[in-house]
Enzyme design. Structure first.
Site, PDB file in Angstrom:
ATOM      1  N   ASP A   1      13.574   3.774   1.366  1.00  0.00           N
ATOM      2  CA  ASP A   1      12.137   3.823   1.656  1.00  0.00           C
ATOM      3  C   ASP A   1      11.698   5.261   1.387  1.00  0.00           C
ATOM      4  O   ASP A   1      12.161   6.191   2.064  1.00  0.00           O
ATOM      5  CB  ASP A   1      11.908   3.434   3.122  1.00  0.00           C
ATOM      6  CG  ASP A   1      10.435   3.463   3.512  1.00  0.00           C
ATOM      7  OD1 ASP A   1       9.641   4.139   2.836  1.00  0.00           O
ATOM      8  OD2 ASP A   1      10.100   2.820   4.524  1.00  0.00           O
TER       9      ASP A   1
ATOM     10  N   TYR B   1      -6.379   4.557   0.085  1.00  0.00           N
ATOM     11  CA  TYR B   1      -5.644   4.517  -1.187  1.00  0.00           C
ATOM     12  C   TYR B   1      -6.174   5.604  -2.133  1.00  0.00           C
ATOM     13  O   TYR B   1      -5.398   6.383  -2.702  1.00  0.00           O
ATOM     14  CB  TYR B   1      -5.791   3.136  -1.834  1.00  0.00           C
ATOM     15  CG  TYR B   1      -5.078   2.995  -3.159  1.00  0.00           C
ATOM     16  CD1 TYR B   1      -3.695   2.815  -3.215  1.00  0.00           C
ATOM     17  CD2 TYR B   1      -5.771   3.039  -4.371  1.00  0.00           C
ATOM     18  CE1 TYR B   1      -3.032   2.679  -4.428  1.00  0.00           C
ATOM     19  CE2 TYR B   1      -5.128   2.908  -5.586  1.00  0.00           C
ATOM     20  CZ  TYR B   1      -3.754   2.729  -5.615  1.00  0.00           C
ATOM     21  OH  TYR B   1      -3.099   2.605  -6.828  1.00  0.00           O
TER      22      TYR B   1
END
Ligand code: NAP
Length: 247
Positions: free
Chosen positions: A63, A155
């Site tokens: 991750d 984002y």
């Protein structure tokens, strides 16, 4: 085959753009360490597919938002391939939501993967690149990082930050012969587009002068150029394959 023995790490290589890049680099003779996180089956299928075709590939689950996992991945790459020439920070997530509804947890998750992940991977490879006085780092931003997207504030903010990161680091690392560049794709046909309705996709195509979505290979080709010796005088730049969506 100038890059026959070059080693590249591609984050988020299990699906979409990262998968296309892994195939393209592997078939062009690079040693490719493919990173994935949740999509174990997809990643293993890609790994087997490339291995069966004689490619030099390795798979590692990490991750990117977790520093210790990233460090283990970089050490594994060194153990297997002995060096790291190129890093592509591609792993990312998106979410469509009104800004006023974004929770702190969603905000942190977006920044931790899309921005902190870039910091983790880049810092971890740099000790090897700086020792070699050679390296190419390619960060995947987005057109939304340039112009901003409504209902994608977190984002867009993460992707704009990746552009700032690229420009600042390019200045810092230029004297060490390490290039840092950014690709800011337009609309590319991957799982990430799944949250858009058919109507929204049609309207995005209409707003694109080339009248179509891009394909993952369009971004892979751009990354291949930035990784090759043909890009040796390019650093701190944002290249945006977007069909003319943002000019
Ligand atoms: P995608 O198909 O959803 O694939 C995302 C990839 O990122 C997957 O391989 C996923 O791995 C990986 N990933 C996500 N979180 C991760 C984490 N914490 N650690 C490691 N890997 C992680 O998306 P895509 O369209 O290929 O997007 C790739 C990049 O291009 C992203 O940075 C995206 O923001 C950017 N981009 C995409 C578009 C577009 O239109 N598609 C446009 C502009 C920019 P797992 O599934 O294994 O977890």
């Amino acid at each position: 085959m100038e890059n026959f023995s070059k080693t590249i790490i591609i984050t988020g290589a299990s699906r979409g753009i990262g998968k296309a890049m892994a195939k393209e680099f592997a078939f062009n003779g690079y040693n490719v360490l493919m990173n994935y996180n949740h999509s174990c089956n997809e990643a293993k299928m890609l790994f087997d597919y490339l291995k069966e075709r004689g490619c030099s590939v390795e798979l590692f689950r990490a991750d990117v938002s977790i520093k210790s996992e990233v460090e283990a991945m970089i050490e594994h790459c060194i153990k297997v391939f002995n060096k790291i020439d190129i890093l592509i920070n591609n792993a990312g997530i998106a979410q469509t939501k009104l800004f006023t509804d974004i929770t702190e947890e969603e905000w942190d998750n977006m920044i931790n993967i899309n921005l902190k992940g870039v910091y983790h991977c880049t810092q971890s490879v740099l000790k090897y690149m700086l020792a070699e006085k050679y390296g190419k780092i390619i960060n995947i931003s987005s057109v939304w990082g340039i112009v901003g997207a409504s209902c994608e504030v977190h984002y867009s903010a993460s992707k704009a930050a990746v552009i700032g990161f690229t420009k600042a680091l390019a200045k810092e690392l230029g004297p060490s012969n390490i290039q840092v560049n950014c690709i800011a794709p337009g609309m590319i046909d991957t799982d990430m587009m799944a949250s858009y309705s058919g109507h929204e996709i049609e309207s995005l195509k209409n707003d694109t002068p080339l009248q179509k979505l891009g394909k993952p290979i369009d971004i892979a080709n751009c990354a291949l150029f930035l990784s090759s010796d043909a890009s040796n005088f390019i650093t701190g730049q944002v290249i945006s394959p977007n069909g003319g969506f943002v000019i």
